[in-house]
Design an enzyme around this catalytic site. Structure first.
Site, mmCIF file in Angstrom:
data_model
loop_
_atom_site.group_PDB
_atom_site.id
_atom_site.type_symbol
_atom_site.label_atom_id
_atom_site.label_comp_id
_atom_site.label_asym_id
_atom_site.label_seq_id
_atom_site.Cartn_x
_atom_site.Cartn_y
_atom_site.Cartn_z
ATOM 1 N N TYR A 1 -7.226 -4.771 -6.049
ATOM 2 C CA TYR A 1 -6.187 -4.268 -6.666
ATOM 3 C C TYR A 1 -6.030 -2.808 -5.850
ATOM 4 O O TYR A 1 -5.112 -2.650 -5.288
ATOM 5 C CB TYR A 1 -5.933 -3.930 -8.187
ATOM 6 C CG TYR A 1 -4.882 -2.892 -8.482
ATOM 7 C CD1 TYR A 1 -3.733 -2.998 -8.186
ATOM 8 C CD2 TYR A 1 -5.429 -1.609 -9.141
ATOM 9 C CE1 TYR A 1 -2.613 -2.229 -8.912
ATOM 10 C CE2 TYR A 1 -4.495 -0.845 -9.441
ATOM 11 C CZ TYR A 1 -3.112 -0.920 -9.145
ATOM 12 O OH TYR A 1 -2.018 -0.001 -9.647
ATOM 13 N N GLY A 2 -7.414 -2.047 -6.035
ATOM 14 C CA GLY A 2 -7.262 -0.696 -5.270
ATOM 15 C C GLY A 2 -7.178 -0.844 -3.868
ATOM 16 O O GLY A 2 -6.452 -0.009 -3.067
#
Length: 318
Positions: free
Chosen positions: A150-151
């Site tokens: 996600y990051g």
């Protein structure tokens, strides 16, 4: 101004739409009402704006629609749409994150580069771009080393904005959100889960030992930061947006127990991959450049969210 908000029916987007309408702007809200389980929540989020004469609502698949036409006459675009959540970004579902956070951002930028009236694109990024952290403050110049898929996708979105700014002059500002909370927070997010389980007397699962710390940002402060970014004259910039204080998960649980007037039944389980141990926002740059100053204390914000949660689950009180 004519303003387009993607992700308008979400937790943050719905609050932003309300604030923009209160300032007299014309707002077009676009959001995908999928999955079906999220439909009622998103409809409830928008109940305060759907009848507003300056609000145009468009439920649609952003990847499948003609964004050139939607953005062509926009003065401002807030791109909040995307797929959130660290733990679900591993494995096969990573393809969904690629679609929602990278491919969609590129499509938004393609539309923005042709929008002759566009004054600003405000891009919603995340503190997850920094990685795990050791408890030190993260400034915008800190290394970006995501520890979750996600990051990585949020950092890729930032880099795409930078590329389109350098190549085509797209006037953007990116905001790195630090753990946002408040009314309408998604049911899968921490404070919502903690408070729901406290209200219903259900057991609560906490990943790790609870000593993880977060910089918590109340949603009205975040909305204020977005609006300040909309008026920011410079482009190609990124800012940390954090709250008034940092606290551990265990400290937050103790505050919720005081609000509930009873202890929570807590079970601790192993840490999950990609969960940072500590996040702390250095907001000096946002303060100096945007005039951003968070106002809502953690106790005050938790009280507001507790009122929302108890009303939401009122009929389910055992």
């Amino acid at each position: 101004m004519n303003i387009v908000v993607t992700g308008a029916a979400g937790f943050i987007g719905s609050h932003l739409c309300e604030a923009l309408l209160s300032q007299g702007h014309l707002v077009k809200g676009i959001d995908q009402l999928q999955p079906a389980s999220a439909l009622k929540i998103k409809e409830d989020n928008l109940k305060n704006v759907l009848a507003h004469p300056n609000f145009e609502w468009q439920p649609a698949d952003l990847l499948g629609m003609d964004l050139d036409r939607e953005i062509d006459k926009a003065d401002i675009v807030f791109h909040l749409a995307g797929l959130a959540g660290v733990r679900n970004s591993w494995g096969k579902t990573f393809a969904d994150y690629l679609q929602a956070n990278i491919l969609l951002t590129q499509k938004i930028l393609e539309a923005c580069k042709q929008a002759s009236r566009l004054k600003k694109l405000v891009f919603a990024s995340s503190s997850s771009v920094y990685g795990g952290g050791g408890g030190q403050y993260n400034s915008e110049s800190s290394p970006t080393q995501p520890i979750s898929p996600y990051g990585l996708t949020k950092l890729a979105g930032e880099q795409l904005c930078y590329l389109y700014h350098k190549q085509y002059g797209v006037p953007y500002t990116a905001l790195r959100y630090f753990t946002v909370y408040g009314p309408r927070q998604r049911p899968d997010m921490g404070f919502h889960r903690f408070m729901r389980n406290a209200w219903l007397g259900q057991p609560l699962l906490i990943y790790g030992n609870g000593e993880q710390t977060r910089d918590y940002t109340y949603v009205s402060d975040l909305v204020d930061a977005n609006i300040k970014a909309m008026h920011y004259a410079k482009h190609g910039t990124v800012f940390n947006i954090g709250g008034t204080e940092t606290a551990s998960i265990n400290e937050v649980v103790q505050k919720i127990e005081r609000l509930a007037g009873k202890p929570l039944n807590i079970t601790y389980s192993p840490e999950q991959p990609g969960d940072p141990f500590a996040t702390r926002a250095d907001i000096a740059l946002a303060s100096a450049e945007l005039g951003y100053q968070p106002k809502v204390s953690l106790d005050q914000g938790l009280g507001e969210q507790w009122s929302y949660i108890t009303a939401l689950y009122e009929n389910q009180n055992p």
